[in-house]
Design a protein around this motif. Structure first.
Motif, PDB file in Angstrom:
ATOM      1  N   SER A  55       0.808  -1.218   0.000  1.00  0.00           N
ATOM      2  CA  SER A  55       0.000   0.000   0.000  1.00  0.00           C
ATOM      3  C   SER A  55       0.838   1.263   0.000  1.00  0.00           C
ATOM      4  N   THR A  56       0.222   2.307  -0.544  1.00  0.00           N
ATOM      5  CA  THR A  56       0.692   3.679  -0.425  1.00  0.00           C
ATOM      6  C   THR A  56      -0.554   4.542  -0.349  1.00  0.00           C
ATOM      7  N   THR A  57      -0.427   5.857  -0.446  1.00  0.00           N
ATOM      8  CA  THR A  57      -1.579   6.737  -0.324  1.00  0.00           C
ATOM      9  C   THR A  57      -1.709   7.612  -1.541  1.00  0.00           C
ATOM     10  N   ILE A  58      -2.835   7.504  -2.246  1.00  0.00           N
ATOM     11  CA  ILE A  58      -3.083   8.436  -3.340  1.00  0.00           C
ATOM     12  C   ILE A  58      -4.504   8.970  -3.319  1.00  0.00           C
ATOM     13  N   GLY A  59      -5.446   8.226  -2.747  1.00  0.00           N
ATOM     14  CA  GLY A  59      -6.831   8.672  -2.844  1.00  0.00           C
ATOM     15  C   GLY A  59      -7.547   8.711  -1.516  1.00  0.00           C
ATOM     16  N   SER A 118      -5.257  12.592  -4.834  1.00  0.00           N
ATOM     17  CA  SER A 118      -4.414  13.606  -4.209  1.00  0.00           C
ATOM     18  C   SER A 118      -3.052  13.559  -4.865  1.00  0.00           C
ATOM     19  N   LEU A 119      -2.703  14.608  -5.580  1.00  0.00           N
ATOM     20  CA  LEU A 119      -1.446  14.639  -6.320  1.00  0.00           C
ATOM     21  C   LEU A 119      -0.497  15.615  -5.651  1.00  0.00           C
ATOM     22  N   PRO A 120       0.709  15.199  -5.238  1.00  0.00           N
ATOM     23  CA  PRO A 120       1.636  16.105  -4.565  1.00  0.00           C
ATOM     24  C   PRO A 120       2.197  17.130  -5.531  1.00  0.00           C
ATOM     25  N   THR A 121       2.164  18.405  -5.137  1.00  0.00           N
ATOM     26  CA  THR A 121       2.765  19.459  -5.938  1.00  0.00           C
ATOM     27  C   THR A 121       3.984  20.050  -5.262  1.00  0.00           C
ATOM     28  N   GLU A 122       4.163  19.806  -3.987  1.00  0.00           N
ATOM     29  CA  GLU A 122       5.392  20.175  -3.307  1.00  0.00           C
ATOM     30  C   GLU A 122       5.851  18.968  -2.511  1.00  0.00           C
ATOM     31  N   ALA A 123       7.154  18.712  -2.523  1.00  0.00           N
ATOM     32  CA  ALA A 123       7.665  17.525  -1.849  1.00  0.00           C
ATOM     33  C   ALA A 123       8.678  17.924  -0.797  1.00  0.00           C
ATOM     34  N   ASN A 124       8.513  17.403   0.413  1.00  0.00           N
ATOM     35  CA  ASN A 124       9.464  17.640   1.487  1.00  0.00           C
ATOM     36  C   ASN A 124       9.729  16.336   2.199  1.00  0.00           C
ATOM     37  N   HIS A 169       7.197   9.950 -13.986  1.00  0.00           N
ATOM     38  CA  HIS A 169       6.851  10.481 -12.674  1.00  0.00           C
ATOM     39  C   HIS A 169       6.187   9.460 -11.763  1.00  0.00           C
ATOM     40  N   ILE A 170       5.776   8.321 -12.304  1.00  0.00           N
ATOM     41  CA  ILE A 170       5.014   7.370 -11.499  1.00  0.00           C
ATOM     42  C   ILE A 170       5.830   6.868 -10.311  1.00  0.00           C
ATOM     43  N   HIS A 171       7.106   6.522 -10.545  1.00  0.00           N
ATOM     44  CA  HIS A 171       7.910   6.023  -9.418  1.00  0.00           C
ATOM     45  C   HIS A 171       8.133   7.125  -8.394  1.00  0.00           C
ATOM     46  N   CYS A 172       8.117   8.389  -8.836  1.00  0.00           N
ATOM     47  CA  CYS A 172       8.252   9.499  -7.886  1.00  0.00           C
ATOM     48  C   CYS A 172       7.017   9.597  -6.994  1.00  0.00           C
ATOM     49  N   PHE A 173       5.838   9.368  -7.577  1.00  0.00           N
ATOM     50  CA  PHE A 173       4.610   9.365  -6.783  1.00  0.00           C
ATOM     51  C   PHE A 173       4.650   8.248  -5.748  1.00  0.00           C
ATOM     52  N   LEU A 174       5.074   7.072  -6.171  1.00  0.00           N
ATOM     53  CA  LEU A 174       5.131   5.950  -5.241  1.00  0.00           C
ATOM     54  C   LEU A 174       6.096   6.237  -4.097  1.00  0.00           C
ATOM     55  N   GLN A 175       7.255   6.801  -4.414  1.00  0.00           N
ATOM     56  CA  GLN A 175       8.236   7.109  -3.373  1.00  0.00           C
ATOM     57  C   GLN A 175       7.705   8.170  -2.415  1.00  0.00           C
ATOM     58  N   TRP A 176       7.037   9.187  -2.968  1.00  0.00           N
ATOM     59  CA  TRP A 176       6.506  10.252  -2.105  1.00  0.00           C
ATOM     60  C   TRP A 176       5.406   9.713  -1.191  1.00  0.00           C
ATOM     61  N   GLN A 177       4.523   8.887  -1.744  1.00  0.00           N
ATOM     62  CA  GLN A 177       3.446   8.354  -0.927  1.00  0.00           C
ATOM     63  C   GLN A 177       3.972   7.432   0.173  1.00  0.00           C
ATOM     64  N   ASN A 178       5.025   6.697  -0.127  1.00  0.00           N
ATOM     65  CA  ASN A 178       5.557   5.734   0.834  1.00  0.00           C
ATOM     66  C   ASN A 178       6.416   6.375   1.912  1.00  0.00           C
ATOM     67  N   VAL A 180      11.603  12.975  -1.837  1.00  0.00           N
ATOM     68  CA  VAL A 180      11.574  13.323  -3.256  1.00  0.00           C
ATOM     69  C   VAL A 180      12.487  12.381  -4.030  1.00  0.00           C
ATOM     70  N   CYS A 181      12.012  11.912  -5.171  1.00  0.00           N
ATOM     71  CA  CYS A 181      12.836  11.020  -5.982  1.00  0.00           C
ATOM     72  C   CYS A 181      13.992  11.802  -6.601  1.00  0.00           C
ATOM     73  N   ASP A 182      15.057  11.109  -6.924  1.00  0.00           N
ATOM     74  CA  ASP A 182      16.264  11.752  -7.441  1.00  0.00           C
ATOM     75  C   ASP A 182      16.003  12.536  -8.723  1.00  0.00           C
ATOM     76  N   ASP A 183      15.052  12.060  -9.546  1.00  0.00           N
ATOM     77  CA  ASP A 183      14.779  12.728 -10.816  1.00  0.00           C
ATOM     78  C   ASP A 183      14.271  14.150 -10.631  1.00  0.00           C
ATOM     79  N   LEU A 184      13.692  14.456  -9.475  1.00  0.00           N
ATOM     80  CA  LEU A 184      13.127  15.788  -9.241  1.00  0.00           C
ATOM     81  C   LEU A 184      13.968  16.625  -8.288  1.00  0.00           C
ATOM     82  N   ILE A 185      15.169  16.168  -7.982  1.00  0.00           N
ATOM     83  CA  ILE A 185      16.069  16.935  -7.119  1.00  0.00           C
ATOM     84  C   ILE A 185      17.103  17.639  -7.985  1.00  0.00           C
ATOM     85  N   PRO A 186      17.216  18.977  -7.904  1.00  0.00           N
ATOM     86  CA  PRO A 186      18.207  19.694  -8.717  1.00  0.00           C
ATOM     87  C   PRO A 186      19.627  19.222  -8.416  1.00  0.00           C
TER      88      PRO A 186
END
Length: 426
Positions: A48-52, A62-68, A220-229, A233-239
């Motif tokens: 499980s993770t959390t999306i809805g 629920s779609l994350p627009t900011e990640a911390n 972006h799908i794996h980034c959503f899974l990582q954020w929900q779990n 933030v996944c490496d692809d979205l880190i400057p």
């Protein structure tokens, strides 16, 4: 989790489909629909993770627009994309399905008898890229639905669930469903279509396909899974750089872009193409100046892919810069060039392409050196030219995080986060 597998649909499922088509039973969110030629890809998953969450007994995403991360003291917010759906029938779903071309569109179905989720498709051997995307989407949806609706998916005591999903770059509607391709005539009853979750780009003009819902794209799908779990933030979205360490005056004053030579939404813009090299070379062979050849390319502006328009402007800017005084070090104002090109879904270096090397022989430098994100971040101005599906899935967010200014290329398609972008705010 059992990995996806190919199998034939069970006869009992087909019988249910036929019965439900006869009775035209309507359902609140989803029901079952299959055609006899479908192939099944099944997956069982209880992690499980959390999306809805529930919203008036409807599924709300629920779609994350900011990640911390957990270690961050700053607050985070989530975009609540609550999209209520109207009741739809088996006929609604099948008519929706038939409006699409064969690849990329699937029925996502919960089979309560075996307590598993299936992806039902109309072809036996979809392209590898489509299968890979589907596997990611299957994992995401299965995990999220089981987590957020545990009482809805309980095996034999539960009802069936069914919704259309698309994993194509953009919705692969048949040509007859586009009013723009049929003198403004609507040949498909798109307003009566069932909901379609599009894990790719969607149409900016919502009237083309009103029931289409933008979902995260493949990268972006794996980034959503990582954020929900883990709320990280996944490496692809880190400057790969720190904006505080960069001063505006130190950035190179150019519009910079490097990337692949793609077609551009052929279903919407069938007339767009690469420059006509034969026509340009005839001008060069007849003794026309380089400036005349470039002007001829610019006169063909309305027929060029957007990325080639940038390339044409670059050729013109480089020619003008070459005429500057020797002590004038001002670079050309734009620097758009290709590093790769594609053929039959395979990527090739432009240095190995005869077409691109022919431009080099004319003094038009279409081939550019590779630049990674750190290299591009050194430039003052970024641009996210759109690709085959009308958007650039990773480029927009990557360049939005760079120190310079992003000139966002708006087109007839958009991605799940585009409407959240605020000009001069992001």
């Amino acid at each position: 989790m059992r990995p996806p597998r190919l199998s034939q649909p069970a006869p009992t499922i087909l019988n249910k489909m036929r019965t439900r088509r006869r009775t035209k039973q309507r359902v609140a969110v989803a029901t079952l629909a299959i055609v006899a030629s479908f192939v099944c890809i099944s997956i069982k998953n209880r992690s499980s993770t959390t999306i809805g969450h529930r919203h008036n007994d409807r599924l709300a995403l629920s779609l994350p627009t900011e990640a911390n991360s957990h270690n961050s003291s700053s607050s985070h917010r989530q975009l609540q994309a609550n999209v209520p759906t109207q009741p739809y029938s088996v006929d609604n779903l099948l008519s929706s399905l038939e409006a699409f071309r064969r690849y990329g569109i699937f029925i996502f179905y919960y089979n309560p008898r075996d307590d598993e989720f299936l992806a039902l498709q109309r072809v036996h051997d979809p392209p590898n890229g489509v299968t890979e995307r589907l596997n990611k989407v299957m994992k995401l949806l299965t995990m999220e639905l089981r987590q957020n609706f545990p009482n809805r998916f309980m095996g034999k005591k539960s009802e069936e669930f069914m919704v259309l999903i698309s994993v194509a770059d953009f919705p692969s509607l048949r040509e007859e469903c586009f009013p723009s391709r049929n003198n403004g005539v609507k040949n498909c009853a798109v307003d009566a279509f069932s909901p379609i979750l599009q894990f790719g780009s969607i149409f900016t003009e919502k009237s083309i396909l009103p029931t289409l819902m933008a979902m995260p794209m493949g990268p972006h799908i794996h980034c959503f899974l990582q954020w929900q779990n883990s709320r990280t933030v996944c490496d692809d979205l880190i400057p790969d750089y720190h904006e505080n360490d960069v001063k505006w005056q130190d950035l190179i004053p150019q519009v910079a872009w490097r990337g692949t030579d793609f077609e551009f939404v052929p279903m919407l813009y069938p007339h767009l193409r690469q420059p006509d090299y034969q026509m340009l070379s005839s001008h060069a062979n007849n003794g026309d100046s380089q400036e005349a050849v470039i002007d001829e390319m610019l006169r063909d502006w309305d027929n060029l892919y957007p990325r080639w328009r940038g390339m044409a402007l670059t050729a013109q800017a480089e020619l003008e810069a070459s005429k500057q005084a020797k002590n004038d070090k001002t670079p050309p104002w734009i620097n758009t060039k290709f590093t790769h090109w594609t053929e039959n879904h395979h990527s090739h270096l432009t240095t190995e392409g005869e077409y691109y090397n022919n431009f080099e022989k004319m003094g038009i430098h279409a081939i550019g050196e590779y630049m990674d994100k750190k290299d591009l971040a050194k430039f003052r101005y970024q641009i996210d030219y759109r690709g085959g599906g009308g958007t650039t899935w990773k480029g927009t967010l990557e360049k939005l995080a760079m120190p310079g200014v992003l000139m966002h290329h708006t087109t007839a398609t958009r991605d799940w986060f585009h409407e959240e972008m605020i000009p001069w705010g992001h």
